[in-house]
Scaffold this motif. Sequence first.
Motif, PDB file in Angstrom:
ATOM      1  N   GLN A  87       0.841  -1.200   0.000  1.00  0.00           N
ATOM      2  CA  GLN A  87       0.000   0.000   0.000  1.00  0.00           C
ATOM      3  C   GLN A  87       0.878   1.254   0.000  1.00  0.00           C
ATOM      4  OE1 GLN A  87      -3.045  -1.555  -0.849  1.00  0.00           O
ATOM      5  NE2 GLN A  87      -3.721   0.328   0.148  1.00  0.00           N
ATOM      6  N   ALA A  88       0.394   2.337  -0.608  1.00  0.00           N
ATOM      7  CA  ALA A  88       1.181   3.569  -0.712  1.00  0.00           C
ATOM      8  C   ALA A  88       1.641   4.078   0.653  1.00  0.00           C
ATOM      9  CB  ALA A  88       0.378   4.645  -1.434  1.00  0.00           C
ATOM     10  N   GLY A  89       0.756   3.984   1.616  1.00  0.00           N
ATOM     11  CA  GLY A  89       1.087   4.482   2.951  1.00  0.00           C
ATOM     12  C   GLY A  89       2.286   3.807   3.589  1.00  0.00           C
ATOM     13  N   ALA A  90       2.526   2.574   3.200  1.00  0.00           N
ATOM     14  CA  ALA A  90       3.636   1.811   3.788  1.00  0.00           C
ATOM     15  C   ALA A  90       4.995   2.437   3.503  1.00  0.00           C
ATOM     16  CB  ALA A  90       3.610   0.376   3.259  1.00  0.00           C
ATOM     17  N   LEU A  91       5.096   3.132   2.357  1.00  0.00           N
ATOM     18  CA  LEU A  91       6.369   3.769   1.982  1.00  0.00           C
ATOM     19  C   LEU A  91       6.808   4.780   3.035  1.00  0.00           C
ATOM     20  CD1 LEU A  91       5.718   4.455  -1.827  1.00  0.00           C
ATOM     21  CD2 LEU A  91       6.741   2.432  -0.763  1.00  0.00           C
ATOM     22  N   TYR A  92       5.820   5.428   3.648  1.00  0.00           N
ATOM     23  CA  TYR A  92       6.126   6.517   4.573  1.00  0.00           C
ATOM     24  C   TYR A  92       6.725   6.036   5.893  1.00  0.00           C
ATOM     25  CZ  TYR A  92       3.963   9.567   1.216  1.00  0.00           C
ATOM     26  OH  TYR A  92       3.689  10.266   0.066  1.00  0.00           O
TER      27      TYR A  92
END
Lengths: 189, 189
Positions: free
Chosen positions: A36-41
């Motif tokens: 998920q995109a949020g995981a990158l953060y």
Amino acid sequence: MALSRQAIVDAGLGILDAYGLGDLSMRRVADVLGVQAGALYYHVPNKQSLLAALSEEVLGTVLDPLDDTDPSTWLTGWAMSLRRSLLARRDAAELVASSLALGLVGPDPTEAGRALLEREGFHKPEATMATLLHFVLGHVVEEQTRAQMHALGVVAEFDVAASGARFEWGVRLIVAGAGRLIHDEAQRR
Amino acid sequence: MALSRQAIVDAGLGILDAYGLGDLSMRRVADVLGVQAGALYYHVPNKQSLLAALSEEVLGTVLDPLDDTDPSTWLTGWAMSLRRSLLARRDAAELVASSLALGLVGPDPTEAGRALLEREGFHKPEATMATLLHFVLGHVVEEQTRAQMHALGVVAEFDVAASGARFEWGVRLIVAGAGRLIHDEAQRR
DNA sequence: ACCTGAACACCGTTCAAGT
DNA sequence: ACCTGAACACCGTTCAAGT
């Protein structure tokens, strides 16, 4: 294959090469990594810092000429090496130019050149290297956008050889200027 | 107050000055004009062309030095006038640099300089002007981003005077190089 | 001819909740 | 500690429908 900063950087480089800077989104990077995109953060504070990391990857391939070559040859060789590194990766010039402007790139690519010019007694080594750097970045940004528009069929008539010749002329100009100014200063004494 | 291309350009300039390039969206322009975003596309083909129009507006304020001044003075004056025009508008350097790279700007800002250098017998007037243009754009892009980061409190310690001095040094370097190369060529004959 | 309304296919970033 | 799911507040662009 746990997520890591390096995996994110590698995925970013892959997207850059395959689709270009315009298609390099956090969501696309996440997709490539199956996450998920949020995981990158959790591994990277924001997109800008990811782009800065990609810039450092590009700049890491620039070869500094040998320290015992004369200053003019050194500067010319450095400029050409920088151009080669930028041309090797899609949209790299734009990427590096904006990351550098934002001051997010850790290592200073003009460091070695500045040190050399200082040792050789040139005046304003920092300003001289900045001039050369700005020229190289500006020139290659234009080369890469023009080349891409040509590839996309917007046919802006892009002549690679002529572009390379103009690049070398620009470098000669700046290198000659640096040499001339140091001589002028010497004559004044 | 019917919508028009000029009204859209003016609204764009207003947003640019007040909020910067990052906040210059088609939707924001439409909001300012009290219209739906889609309406803009009746007067302007896309965002890029609007940005190109804004660039032309900026470049229109550049004053070409008088034609009877000597080439070195002319080039220096032109570079400084271009810098002034870019600094006068928020994010103008980035705006103009990317529009120029995309080849969307109609009038060529280096035109007058090229003509002058041609008349004066300089070699590679086009490459010389490109070098100077790239330097000015690169330098001012950095100046404007650094100044803005300083204003935003990211305190990157931005010294305006030092930046101006480095700019003048770069211009001197390029102008001296152009002069030196023309002399070298003359000596060869 | 000119504009609205609404949609399409996206963005970066945050954050409670799960494991 | 690390990731999901879902949301928030946006994008540029298109296009049937209205006037």
